[in-house]
Design a protein around this motif. Structure first.
Motif, short mmCIF file in Angstrom:
data_model
loop_
_atom_site.label_atom_id
_atom_site.label_comp_id
_atom_site.label_asym_id
_atom_site.label_seq_id
_atom_site.Cartn_x
_atom_site.Cartn_y
_atom_site.Cartn_z
N LYS A 354 36.70 74.22 76.29
CA LYS A 354 36.58 74.04 77.74
C LYS A 354 37.36 75.11 78.50
O LYS A 354 36.93 75.56 79.57
CB LYS A 354 37.09 72.65 78.14
N ILE A 355 38.53 75.52 77.97
CA ILE A 355 39.35 76.51 78.66
C ILE A 355 38.90 77.93 78.34
O ILE A 355 38.98 78.82 79.18
CB ILE A 355 40.84 76.32 78.31
N GLY A 356 38.43 78.13 77.09
CA GLY A 356 38.06 79.47 76.65
C GLY A 356 39.20 80.19 75.98
O GLY A 356 39.39 81.39 76.18
N ILE A 357 39.99 79.44 75.19
CA ILE A 357 41.12 80.03 74.48
C ILE A 357 41.04 79.63 73.01
O ILE A 357 40.15 78.86 72.61
CB ILE A 357 42.47 79.57 75.07
N SER A 358 41.97 80.14 72.20
CA SER A 358 41.98 79.81 70.77
C SER A 358 43.41 79.50 70.33
O SER A 358 44.04 80.25 69.60
CB SER A 358 41.42 80.99 69.95
N GLU A 359 43.93 78.39 70.81
CA GLU A 359 45.29 77.98 70.48
C GLU A 359 45.29 76.97 69.35
O GLU A 359 44.32 76.21 69.17
CB GLU A 359 45.97 77.37 71.71
N THR A 360 46.37 76.94 68.60
CA THR A 360 46.50 75.95 67.52
C THR A 360 46.76 74.58 68.12
O THR A 360 47.26 74.47 69.26
CB THR A 360 47.65 76.34 66.59
N PRO A 361 46.45 73.50 67.39
CA PRO A 361 46.72 72.15 67.89
C PRO A 361 48.18 71.94 68.28
O PRO A 361 48.48 71.32 69.30
CB PRO A 361 46.30 71.25 66.73
N SER A 362 49.11 72.45 67.47
CA SER A 362 50.53 72.27 67.78
C SER A 362 50.91 73.01 69.06
O SER A 362 51.73 72.52 69.85
CB SER A 362 51.39 72.76 66.61
N SER A 363 50.31 74.18 69.27
CA SER A 363 50.58 74.93 70.50
C SER A 363 50.05 74.20 71.72
O SER A 363 50.70 74.14 72.77
CB SER A 363 49.96 76.32 70.40
N LEU A 364 48.85 73.61 71.59
CA LEU A 364 48.27 72.84 72.70
C LEU A 364 49.10 71.61 72.99
O LEU A 364 49.30 71.24 74.16
CB LEU A 364 46.83 72.44 72.36
N ALA A 365 49.61 70.95 71.93
CA ALA A 365 50.46 69.78 72.13
C ALA A 365 51.73 70.15 72.89
O ALA A 365 52.20 69.40 73.76
CB ALA A 365 50.81 69.15 70.78
N LYS A 366 52.28 71.32 72.58
CA LYS A 366 53.47 71.80 73.28
C LYS A 366 53.18 72.08 74.75
O LYS A 366 53.98 71.76 75.63
CB LYS A 366 54.00 73.05 72.59
N LEU A 367 52.00 72.67 75.02
CA LEU A 367 51.61 72.95 76.40
C LEU A 367 51.49 71.67 77.20
O LEU A 367 51.96 71.59 78.35
CB LEU A 367 50.27 73.70 76.42
N LEU A 368 50.88 70.64 76.61
CA LEU A 368 50.70 69.37 77.31
C LEU A 368 52.04 68.67 77.53
O LEU A 368 52.25 68.03 78.57
CB LEU A 368 49.75 68.47 76.52
N THR A 369 52.95 68.78 76.58
CA THR A 369 54.27 68.17 76.72
C THR A 369 55.01 68.79 77.90
O THR A 369 55.74 68.10 78.62
CB THR A 369 55.09 68.35 75.42
N ARG A 370 54.79 70.09 78.12
CA ARG A 370 55.42 70.76 79.26
C ARG A 370 54.89 70.23 80.59
O ARG A 370 55.54 70.38 81.63
CB ARG A 370 55.17 72.26 79.18
N MET A 371 53.71 69.61 80.58
CA MET A 371 53.12 69.05 81.79
C MET A 371 53.42 67.55 81.93
O MET A 371 52.70 66.81 82.60
CB MET A 371 51.61 69.27 81.79
N CYS A 372 54.48 67.10 81.29
CA CYS A 372 54.92 65.69 81.33
C CYS A 372 53.95 64.77 80.61
O CYS A 372 53.88 63.56 80.91
CB CYS A 372 55.14 65.21 82.76
N LEU A 373 53.17 65.33 79.67
CA LEU A 373 52.27 64.53 78.84
C LEU A 373 52.72 64.69 77.38
O LEU A 373 52.28 65.62 76.70
CB LEU A 373 50.82 64.98 79.02
N LYS A 374 53.61 63.83 76.94
CA LYS A 374 54.18 63.95 75.60
C LYS A 374 53.07 63.88 74.56
O LYS A 374 52.32 62.92 74.49
CB LYS A 374 55.20 62.83 75.36
N SER A 375 52.96 64.94 73.73
CA SER A 375 51.83 65.05 72.81
C SER A 375 52.29 65.48 71.43
O SER A 375 53.32 66.15 71.27
CB SER A 375 50.82 66.08 73.35
N HIS A 376 51.51 65.09 70.42
CA HIS A 376 51.76 65.56 69.06
C HIS A 376 50.45 65.53 68.27
O HIS A 376 49.51 64.79 68.63
CB HIS A 376 52.84 64.73 68.36
N VAL A 377 50.40 66.31 67.22
CA VAL A 377 49.18 66.43 66.40
C VAL A 377 49.13 65.26 65.43
O VAL A 377 50.14 64.88 64.82
CB VAL A 377 49.18 67.77 65.63
#
Length: 625
Positions: A354-377
């Protein structure tokens, strides 16, 4: 978008940032920019202070952009008053620098300094997202709010909570009050859906009763007033108040007014209008009882969650909220606030696609955690589990999670690529023709007008000497005004009304418009069809038929349609209800009728409140594509 005003010094103090170090490169940029702008160099100390402030503003602006916000304006209370009321009124006002920050309308958690700082600190990974805790007091010791049946037809819902052992300062108190007002204007829809009441719990005793009574039966001292009034007198008192008069209509026509009492009969509030003076909070308040009444229980729960989560950090036990019981008329008891955490699962492939990027799941989880959405794989490493906190009521779908991931990644960091499918845009031929005609018609001495697409039935029928059934006009099902009842079937009424509004302008008046008209068409899926029309009107002491005829010839010349009957255009005498008898012609082009021109009938001119002769031309330009 809501705008949040925060004091710069207070904001930087809360962020724990100073801007007095490592700024030599930025200082050079600021100085260079000032030199280019022709600004006089200040003295050394002033220069350093100004430069540090400019750098601070620049850095914070960049931070806002990264976080999906916009620093709209840097101002002060004095500047605001000076702009609105003049410099005399601004004397004595504060010079404290204010940041005005545009916040997305669905981010209720960013409408105050506390939420804004918390969000930015988590985004920059300086703090961890706090865990909000609901403390349920032992049986019989907590606060209760009892709702009676009388509220059903006025404001049927209520929620409540307690901020226990809170410590206010002047800045915290002002922020607390300001957040309530921001919520009232935003999610509460000007108190129509939810009204917030905050009270000093130490001045009252529960259980509390939310009921509705006749205006004459309600009597109390409103907030910041010196005497008691009945509810009817209160409504009269605030009828001229610049702030509260906007909310009176919500209950003034109701037979019963909502009111909240404590166990001793003390009035806490008359929602959604005013709180009682007896329970007003101050900087010294230690325990705050919060009640939210409304017509929408979902919005009421969100509002309560936002208020308690934003200011529970100042409680003796940070981020803890004391729950309250709400007893409904049917005897059902619910504990508030909910402070509900929920979990969502999203595939990392879905986010990347949807975004048009190629990030790893752990990297995406870290990005979401920075937005106050605690995430993990989880699972096979492709799924991400996201915990939605009670502060993020805006997260309703996976697309909201994807949007937050894109913000954290940075839109400027997304590599621009050409889509695999052929999607190169091109101008619609009809619009291109329209734009070309506009230029040449203006060059011919006519002024372009842009009129409303909706008009009254009288404009398109009666004033033009026609029956409404013969116009094939598309009617509006529930028109709000008589001026906007149908979609226009001709551009002529709009231009005539424009001339009527500009009768004092020097003659002649020469107007044109190229826009869509709408007519019923049972062969289309929506039952109507648009046509692009061109209309021109000439208004002067003489009809000027030759002017309009000449304009028609010029338009046909531009369209490369020759004046002949076979492959070109001709005009033939005809009659039209809007035109003077014997002064009307029908226009034929390429074998089909495309419009009419002629001198308007005196009755038509009179009905549009005009006093001079008028000639007009209207054609459909779609056949010329």
């Amino acid at each position: 978008m809501p705008t949040v005003s925060v004091k710069r010094d207070l904001l930087f103090q809360a962020l724990g940032r100073t801007y007095s170090q490592s700024y030599s490169d930025k200082l050079a940029r600021v100085s260079e920019a000032g030199s280019r702008a022709g600004l006089r160099s200040p003295c050394c100390s002033c220069k350093n202070n100004l430069s540090i402030n400019a750098i601070a503003d620049e850095e914070f602006n960049e931070l806002c952009f990264e976080f999906g916000l916009e620093l709209d304006e840097i101002t002060s209370e004095k500047d605001i008053i000076s702009k609105e009321k003049g410099e005399e009124k601004a004397k004595g006002a504060s010079d404290t620098i204010l940041y005005k920050i545009d916040v997305p309308a669905n981010r209720y958690d960013l409408l105050c300094l506390e939420g804004l700082v918390r969000g930015l600190q988590v985004f920059k990974e300086r703090i961890n997202l706090p865990r909000y805790e609901k403390i349920i007091p032992p049986q019989g010791e907590g606060q209760r709010l009892i709702i009676t049946e009388e509220t059903v037809h006025v404001r049927p819902h209520a929620v409540a909570a307690v901020l226990r052992n809170i410590t206010f300062t002047k800045e915290r108190y002002d922020s607390f009050i300001d957040l309530q007002e921001k919520l009232h204007q935003n999610i509460c829809r000007r108190r129509a859906l939810v009204a917030i009441g905050t009270h000093d719990l130490d001045t009252i005793s529960g259980p509390f009763t939310f009921t509705a009574k006749a205006p004459s039966e309600i009597k109390f001292k409103p907030l910041n007033q010196s005497q008691e009034y009945t509810a009817s007198q209160i409504m009269d008192l605030y009828r001229t108040d610049s702030h509260l008069r906007h909310y009176l209509h919500l209950i003034e026509n109701k037979p019963l007014y909502p009111v909240i009492y404590d166990s001793n009969g003390v009035v806490l509030s008359m929602p959604p209008i005013i709180n009682g003076d007896h329970t007003k909070i101050s900087i010294n308040t230690r325990n705050v009882f919060i009640e939210c009444t409304g017509t929408d229980i979902t919005k009421a729960k969100i509002v309560l969650d936002i208020i308690v989560t934003m200011f529970s950090e100042y409680c003796e036990k940070p981020f803890s909220v004391e729950a309250a019981e709400v007893v409904y008329p049917n005897g059902k008891t619910i504990i508030y606030p909910e402070l509900a955490y929920r979990k969502e699962k999203v595939k990392s492939d879905h986010i990347n696609k949807k975004i048009g990027i190629s990030e790893t799941p752990s990297s995406l989880a870290k990005l979401l955690t920075r937005m106050c959405l605690k995430s993990h794989v989880i699972g096979n490493g492709n799924n991400i589990e996201i915990e939605i906190p009670p502060t993020r009521a805006d997260i309703m779908h996976a697309c909201d999670i994807v949007e937050d991931a894109a913000i954290a990644y940075g839109y400027n960091n997304i590599q621009m690529t050409i889509p695999k499918t052929y999607t190169i845009a091109n101008q619609l031929p009809l619009n291109k023709l329209t734009e070309l005609l506009r230029l040449d018609l203006a060059a011919a001495g006519f002024t372009e007008a842009l009129t409303f697409a909706l008009c009254s039935q009288e404009d398109v029928a009666d004033k033009l000497g026609m029956d409404i059934s013969a116009t094939k006009a598309v009617r509006i099902a529930n028109p709000k005004t008589a001026e906007f009842q149908v979609a226009r079937t001709t551009l002529l009424p709009g231009l005539l009304k424009t001339i009527a509004a500009n009768r004092k302008m020097p003659l002649p008046l020469k107007l044109f418009e190229i826009s869509d008209i709408v007519v019923k068409d049972p062969n289309t899926d929506v039952g109507a069809r648009n046509y692009r029309h061109f209309c021109a009107v000439y208004y002067n002491k003489s009809p000027g038929f030759e002017i309009i005829h000449g304009l028609l010839d010029r338009v046909m010349q531009l369209l490369e349609v020759p004046p002949n009957e076979e492959n070109g255009y001709t005009i033939k005498a005809t009659e039209g209800s809007a035109f003077f008898p014997g002064r009307c012609a029908e226009i034929f082009a390429k074998g089909q009728s495309v419009g009419k021109l002629g001198v308007l009938h005196p009755d038509v001119i009179t009905k549009f409140e005009l006093t001079m002769p008028c000639s007009a031309l209207e054609i459909n330009i779609e056949p010329f594509l």
